[in-house]
Motif scaffolding. Sequence first.
Motif, mmCIF file in Angstrom:
data_model
loop_
_atom_site.group_PDB
_atom_site.id
_atom_site.type_symbol
_atom_site.label_atom_id
_atom_site.label_comp_id
_atom_site.label_asym_id
_atom_site.label_seq_id
_atom_site.Cartn_x
_atom_site.Cartn_y
_atom_site.Cartn_z
ATOM 1 N N SER A 53 0.868 -1.275 -0.217
ATOM 2 C CA SER A 53 -0.062 0.025 -0.056
ATOM 3 C C SER A 53 0.688 1.292 -0.073
ATOM 4 N N LEU A 54 1.909 1.263 0.911
ATOM 5 C CA LEU A 54 2.804 2.476 0.789
ATOM 6 C C LEU A 54 3.417 2.603 -0.484
ATOM 7 N N THR A 55 3.807 1.546 -1.122
ATOM 8 C CA THR A 55 4.464 1.834 -2.523
ATOM 9 C C THR A 55 3.391 2.261 -3.319
ATOM 10 N N TYR A 56 2.034 1.845 -3.689
ATOM 11 C CA TYR A 56 1.192 2.534 -4.304
ATOM 12 C C TYR A 56 0.905 4.100 -4.120
ATOM 13 N N ILE A 57 0.951 4.336 -3.041
ATOM 14 C CA ILE A 57 0.761 5.730 -2.618
ATOM 15 C C ILE A 57 1.850 6.621 -2.953
ATOM 16 N N SER A 58 3.238 5.875 -2.454
ATOM 17 C CA SER A 58 4.248 6.795 -2.975
ATOM 18 C C SER A 58 4.596 6.901 -4.309
ATOM 19 N N CYS A 59 4.340 5.625 -5.181
ATOM 20 C CA CYS A 59 4.754 5.861 -6.586
ATOM 21 C C CYS A 59 3.676 6.829 -7.422
ATOM 22 N N THR A 60 2.495 7.042 -6.868
ATOM 23 C CA THR A 60 1.514 7.903 -7.281
ATOM 24 C C THR A 60 1.889 9.137 -6.908
ATOM 25 N N ALA A 61 2.272 9.595 -5.920
ATOM 26 C CA ALA A 61 2.665 10.896 -5.348
ATOM 27 C C ALA A 61 3.908 11.324 -6.304
ATOM 28 N N LEU A 62 4.728 10.285 -6.473
ATOM 29 C CA LEU A 62 6.108 10.960 -7.221
ATOM 30 C C LEU A 62 5.854 11.120 -8.543
ATOM 31 N N SER A 63 4.808 10.337 -9.233
ATOM 32 C CA SER A 63 4.445 10.686 -10.665
ATOM 33 C C SER A 63 3.672 11.866 -10.533
ATOM 34 N N LEU A 64 3.153 12.334 -9.606
ATOM 35 C CA LEU A 64 2.184 13.588 -9.713
ATOM 36 C C LEU A 64 3.167 14.780 -9.501
ATOM 37 N N TYR A 65 4.049 14.537 -8.715
ATOM 38 C CA TYR A 65 4.898 15.937 -8.367
ATOM 39 C C TYR A 65 6.314 15.891 -8.781
ATOM 40 N N LEU A 66 6.910 14.965 -9.465
ATOM 41 C CA LEU A 66 8.143 14.799 -10.143
ATOM 42 C C LEU A 66 8.329 15.896 -11.094
ATOM 43 N N PRO A 67 7.563 16.201 -11.895
ATOM 44 C CA PRO A 67 7.783 17.307 -12.901
ATOM 45 C C PRO A 67 8.211 18.671 -12.395
ATOM 46 N N THR A 68 7.477 19.094 -11.165
ATOM 47 C CA THR A 68 7.702 20.244 -10.301
ATOM 48 C C THR A 68 9.060 20.169 -9.712
ATOM 49 N N ILE A 69 9.097 18.811 -8.956
ATOM 50 C CA ILE A 69 10.386 18.650 -8.450
ATOM 51 C C ILE A 69 11.622 19.036 -9.189
ATOM 52 N N ARG A 70 11.468 18.478 -10.516
ATOM 53 C CA ARG A 70 12.737 18.827 -11.466
ATOM 54 C C ARG A 70 12.732 20.176 -11.805
ATOM 55 N N ALA A 71 11.660 20.733 -12.067
ATOM 56 C CA ALA A 71 11.611 22.257 -12.329
ATOM 57 C C ALA A 71 12.202 23.167 -11.079
ATOM 58 N N ARG A 72 11.873 22.822 -9.819
ATOM 59 C CA ARG A 72 12.168 23.585 -8.941
ATOM 60 C C ARG A 72 13.716 23.211 -8.596
ATOM 61 N N SER A 73 14.074 22.104 -8.774
ATOM 62 C CA SER A 73 15.569 21.811 -8.912
ATOM 63 C C SER A 73 16.449 22.628 -9.768
ATOM 64 N N ALA A 74 15.943 22.601 -11.029
ATOM 65 C CA ALA A 74 16.536 23.281 -12.087
ATOM 66 C C ALA A 74 16.674 24.573 -11.689
ATOM 67 N N ALA A 75 15.619 25.303 -11.279
ATOM 68 C CA ALA A 75 15.577 26.785 -10.832
ATOM 69 C C ALA A 75 16.512 27.233 -9.532
ATOM 70 N N ALA A 76 16.648 26.091 -8.732
ATOM 71 C CA ALA A 76 17.656 26.244 -7.634
ATOM 72 C C ALA A 76 18.997 26.224 -8.280
#
Length: 328
Positions: A53-76
């Motif tokens: 269950s933790l894997t389901y939730i974690s993978c779903t959350a990552l797929s939802l927010y990874l593009p923003t994580i990339r953009a924020r990392s690049a901006a930093a």
Amino acid sequence: MTLLSSVLHATNYSNPFLRTLVPSIALAYGIQGAFAVPSIVAQSERFYDLSGSLTYISCTALSLYLPTIRARSAAAIAGNVKPAWPSILGALSGKAGSGLNWRQVVLSAAVSFWAARLGSFLFARITSDGHDSRFDNIRSSPPKFLGAWFAQATWVTLCLLPVLALNSLPVTSALASGASSFLITDIIGLLLYTGGIGFEVLADRQKTQWVAEKKAKKHSEEFLTRGLWSKSRHPNYFGESTLWTGIALTAGGVLVSNVGQVGMGLAGGLGGRALAISMAAVSPAFVTFLLFKVSGIPLSETKYDKRYGNRKDYQEWKKNTPMFFPKF
């Protein structure tokens, strides 16, 4: 270079769709591996279902927010202002610039609710029972036990693929606005999910109550034939197959569209649409295959046939009650 930067750099594919999809899938195997090691040492399956269950939730959350994580990392790194995190409320209301499509939010929430409910239910059951009979012959064998953990990672990946694919689509103005209206696949898919999760929850609750009443000696029944269990011999499995069909249909409606094809980096021809349909359909197909051929119905039917196969009341219930599709 930090671990996050290293991972982002290693998965910085030219195709934006793959930049999100591949790390989200890899995370499933990473989490299962992390849980597998101490579980193998302890020869314990206590956290197997909970980790799923933790894997389901974690993978779903990552797929939802990874593009923003990339953009924020690049901006930093560039010393620029970091972009804002996506707005869930904005996505649900169809607000432009929210960073998400409403289907991504709704299906991610649907999966997370299912995973949290089922994981907590199964964890409570194994805590009460003390063991899971599925692992009686493998927990003492490290290679076999490890195989079970990575099999679960594969199960998560295939079941979650429609949602991971949908969340991996770059949220362009076309996806944010042009695909914001309801499609027929949205309506049918969400109805199937709602009916399926409701069926599964009610079936589980009825069985839990029946077991509690049996322990309290309020009845002497050996097997459950009341409620939804009088309509189907496996109503919980029917509900699970139905809800994943609904998720796949809702996600697939976008993946096969022109917006989805462009987001996946495909030309939109017959081959591209067939690939999109396959990515969506593999989820309910795999779930149903497991339930019919592997760990669901066969194990249950064999166990009950062995225990009660010579009883007339069991034979009557089995004869008059459909195995899967309920009869009302």
